[in-house]
Design a protein around this motif. Structure first.
Motif, PDB file in Angstrom:
ATOM      1  N   GLU A 211       4.661   7.690   8.808  1.00 39.50           N
ATOM      2  CA  GLU A 211       5.629   8.166   9.801  1.00 39.50           C
ATOM      3  C   GLU A 211       5.655   7.239  11.006  1.00 39.50           C
ATOM      4  O   GLU A 211       6.718   6.970  11.568  1.00 39.50           O
ATOM      5  N   GLU A 212       4.502   6.728  11.419  1.00 38.29           N
ATOM      6  CA  GLU A 212       4.467   5.792  12.547  1.00 38.29           C
ATOM      7  C   GLU A 212       5.235   4.511  12.225  1.00 38.29           C
ATOM      8  O   GLU A 212       5.896   3.939  13.091  1.00 38.29           O
ATOM      9  N   ILE A 213       5.158   4.061  10.991  1.00 39.95           N
ATOM     10  CA  ILE A 213       5.917   2.878  10.568  1.00 39.95           C
ATOM     11  C   ILE A 213       7.411   3.191  10.614  1.00 39.95           C
ATOM     12  O   ILE A 213       8.216   2.387  11.083  1.00 39.95           O
ATOM     13  N   VAL A 214       7.793   4.368  10.105  1.00 34.26           N
ATOM     14  CA  VAL A 214       9.200   4.785  10.137  1.00 34.26           C
ATOM     15  C   VAL A 214       9.699   4.798  11.582  1.00 34.26           C
ATOM     16  O   VAL A 214      10.771   4.270  11.883  1.00 34.26           O
ATOM     17  N   TYR A 215       8.914   5.382  12.475  1.00 29.75           N
ATOM     18  CA  TYR A 215       9.316   5.439  13.885  1.00 29.75           C
ATOM     19  C   TYR A 215       9.471   4.023  14.453  1.00 29.75           C
ATOM     20  O   TYR A 215      10.466   3.718  15.117  1.00 29.75           O
TER      21      TYR A 215
ATOM     22  N   ILE B 235       4.823  12.702   4.588  1.00 29.24           N
ATOM     23  CA  ILE B 235       4.494  11.335   4.139  1.00 29.24           C
ATOM     24  C   ILE B 235       3.198  10.790   4.737  1.00 29.24           C
ATOM     25  O   ILE B 235       2.763   9.704   4.367  1.00 29.24           O
ATOM     26  N   GLY B 236       2.602  11.491   5.674  1.00 28.60           N
ATOM     27  CA  GLY B 236       1.371  11.028   6.314  1.00 28.60           C
ATOM     28  C   GLY B 236       1.651  10.383   7.656  1.00 28.60           C
ATOM     29  O   GLY B 236       2.748   9.859   7.892  1.00 28.60           O
ATOM     30  N   ASP B 237       0.641  10.415   8.522  1.00 30.16           N
ATOM     31  CA  ASP B 237       0.795   9.892   9.882  1.00 30.16           C
ATOM     32  C   ASP B 237       1.098   8.393   9.907  1.00 30.16           C
ATOM     33  O   ASP B 237       1.973   7.947  10.653  1.00 30.16           O
ATOM     34  N   GLU B 238       0.356   7.617   9.112  1.00 30.76           N
ATOM     35  CA  GLU B 238       0.571   6.166   9.137  1.00 30.76           C
ATOM     36  C   GLU B 238       1.992   5.814   8.716  1.00 30.76           C
ATOM     37  O   GLU B 238       2.667   5.025   9.378  1.00 30.76           O
TER      38      GLU B 238
ATOM     39  N   ARG C 216       9.538  14.813  14.214  1.00 26.05           N
ATOM     40  CA  ARG C 216       8.628  13.788  13.673  1.00 26.05           C
ATOM     41  C   ARG C 216       7.436  14.407  12.949  1.00 26.05           C
ATOM     42  O   ARG C 216       7.002  13.892  11.919  1.00 26.05           O
ATOM     43  N   ALA C 217       6.907  15.496  13.464  1.00 28.40           N
ATOM     44  CA  ALA C 217       5.732  16.129  12.855  1.00 28.40           C
ATOM     45  C   ALA C 217       6.033  16.599  11.435  1.00 28.40           C
ATOM     46  O   ALA C 217       5.154  16.551  10.568  1.00 28.40           O
ATOM     47  N   GLU C 218       7.257  17.013  11.178  1.00 26.88           N
ATOM     48  CA  GLU C 218       7.626  17.447   9.822  1.00 26.88           C
ATOM     49  C   GLU C 218       7.575  16.277   8.844  1.00 26.88           C
ATOM     50  O   GLU C 218       7.058  16.415   7.730  1.00 26.88           O
ATOM     51  N   LEU C 219       8.116  15.142   9.264  1.00 24.94           N
ATOM     52  CA  LEU C 219       8.070  13.971   8.387  1.00 24.94           C
ATOM     53  C   LEU C 219       6.626  13.527   8.182  1.00 24.94           C
ATOM     54  O   LEU C 219       6.222  13.227   7.049  1.00 24.94           O
TER      55      LEU C 219
ATOM     56  N   ARG D 110       0.845  -1.191   0.000  1.00 22.77           N
ATOM     57  CA  ARG D 110       0.000   0.000   0.000  1.00 22.77           C
ATOM     58  C   ARG D 110       0.884   1.246   0.000  1.00 22.77           C
ATOM     59  O   ARG D 110       2.037   1.194   0.443  1.00 22.77           O
ATOM     60  N   PRO D 111       0.363   2.373  -0.449  1.00 21.11           N
ATOM     61  CA  PRO D 111       1.163   3.599  -0.557  1.00 21.11           C
ATOM     62  C   PRO D 111       1.843   4.029   0.742  1.00 21.11           C
ATOM     63  O   PRO D 111       3.010   4.439   0.722  1.00 21.11           O
ATOM     64  N   ALA D 112       1.164   3.932   1.872  1.00 17.22           N
ATOM     65  CA  ALA D 112       1.785   4.354   3.137  1.00 17.22           C
ATOM     66  C   ALA D 112       3.011   3.516   3.466  1.00 17.22           C
ATOM     67  O   ALA D 112       4.019   4.035   3.957  1.00 17.22           O
ATOM     68  N   LEU D 113       2.941   2.225   3.189  1.00 16.89           N
ATOM     69  CA  LEU D 113       4.079   1.353   3.464  1.00 16.89           C
ATOM     70  C   LEU D 113       5.230   1.667   2.509  1.00 16.89           C
ATOM     71  O   LEU D 113       6.396   1.661   2.904  1.00 16.89           O
ATOM     72  N   ARG D 114       4.921   1.960   1.263  1.00 16.12           N
ATOM     73  CA  ARG D 114       5.970   2.343   0.304  1.00 16.12           C
ATOM     74  C   ARG D 114       6.639   3.649   0.732  1.00 16.12           C
ATOM     75  O   ARG D 114       7.862   3.777   0.668  1.00 16.12           O
ATOM     76  N   ARG D 115       5.846   4.619   1.200  1.00 13.13           N
ATOM     77  CA  ARG D 115       6.434   5.886   1.671  1.00 13.13           C
ATOM     78  C   ARG D 115       7.304   5.636   2.901  1.00 13.13           C
ATOM     79  O   ARG D 115       8.383   6.215   3.046  1.00 13.13           O
ATOM     80  N   ALA D 116       6.852   4.762   3.777  1.00 20.02           N
ATOM     81  CA  ALA D 116       7.653   4.421   4.951  1.00 20.02           C
ATOM     82  C   ALA D 116       8.959   3.747   4.530  1.00 20.02           C
ATOM     83  O   ALA D 116      10.020   4.029   5.096  1.00 20.02           O
ATOM     84  N   GLY D 117       8.893   2.881   3.544  1.00 21.09           N
ATOM     85  CA  GLY D 117      10.108   2.237   3.046  1.00 21.09           C
ATOM     86  C   GLY D 117      11.103   3.252   2.509  1.00 21.09           C
ATOM     87  O   GLY D 117      12.310   3.150   2.748  1.00 21.09           O
ATOM     88  N   LEU D 118      10.601   4.238   1.811  1.00 20.82           N
ATOM     89  CA  LEU D 118      11.460   5.289   1.256  1.00 20.82           C
ATOM     90  C   LEU D 118      12.098   6.117   2.367  1.00 20.82           C
ATOM     91  O   LEU D 118      13.188   6.649   2.198  1.00 20.82           O
TER      92      LEU D 118
END
Length: 157
Positions: A81-85, A76-79, A69-72, A41-49
């Motif tokens: 960013e939460e994956i990135v964190y 890329i969106g909250d979801e 964190r709020a800037e990221l 899904r797009p959120a996971l791809r953005r998190a991967g990037l």
């Protein structure tokens, strides 16, 4: 959106940071492409990037401090960013040996908090990627992974 994120990654120096297999930017783009090839899904791809924005347990170089964190999330969106964190915060030595256990323990290396995805504690457990060299979707090249989970037995309590 991906072009905007890549431009920001360049601005933050990811193109100049060495990483196994090339530069950090090259690695991040490969991860996004791999996730895309799997139909993520797009959120996971953005998190991967962006998965290394805060550094990781295996690659400590951070592009942004946690205070930003709020800037990221705004980019890329909250979801995502939460994956990135969740990926950045994963204390691998403490967490990986328990991943196959019924009540896996995930330790946040930034806060020291330990919790279990099995308890449905909220947060981003379902999103925290687990590096592996083989999956049902094919082989992940070493340039994308950051090591293997330890294979310690689960404690019985």
């Amino acid at each position: 959106m991906s072009d905007h994120v890549v431009a920001w990654l360049r601005e933050l120096g990811a193109r100049e940071i060495a990483h196994p297999g090339g530069t950090l930017l090259t690695h991040l783009e490969r991860v996004e492409a791999l996730l895309g090839s799997w139909g993520a899904r797009p959120a996971l791809r953005r998190a991967g990037l962006c998965h290394a924005f805060y550094g990781t347990d295996g690659f400590p170089t951070a592009l942004l401090p946690l205070a930003r964190r709020a800037e990221l999330a705004a980019v890329i969106g909250d979801e995502a960013e939460e994956i990135v964190y969740a990926y950045a915060a994963c204390d691998r030595a403490a967490s990986y040996p328990t991943l196959a256990c019924e009540e896996a323990a995930y330790r946040d290396r930034f806060t020291g908090r330990v919790d279990s995805p099995a308890r449905g504690s909220g947060g981003t457990w379902r999103s925290c990627p687990r590096p592996t060299n083989s999956t049902s979707r094919g082989s992940i090249p070493p340039s994308v992974t950051h090591g293997e989970p330890n294979s310690a037995p689960c404690s019985s309590g």
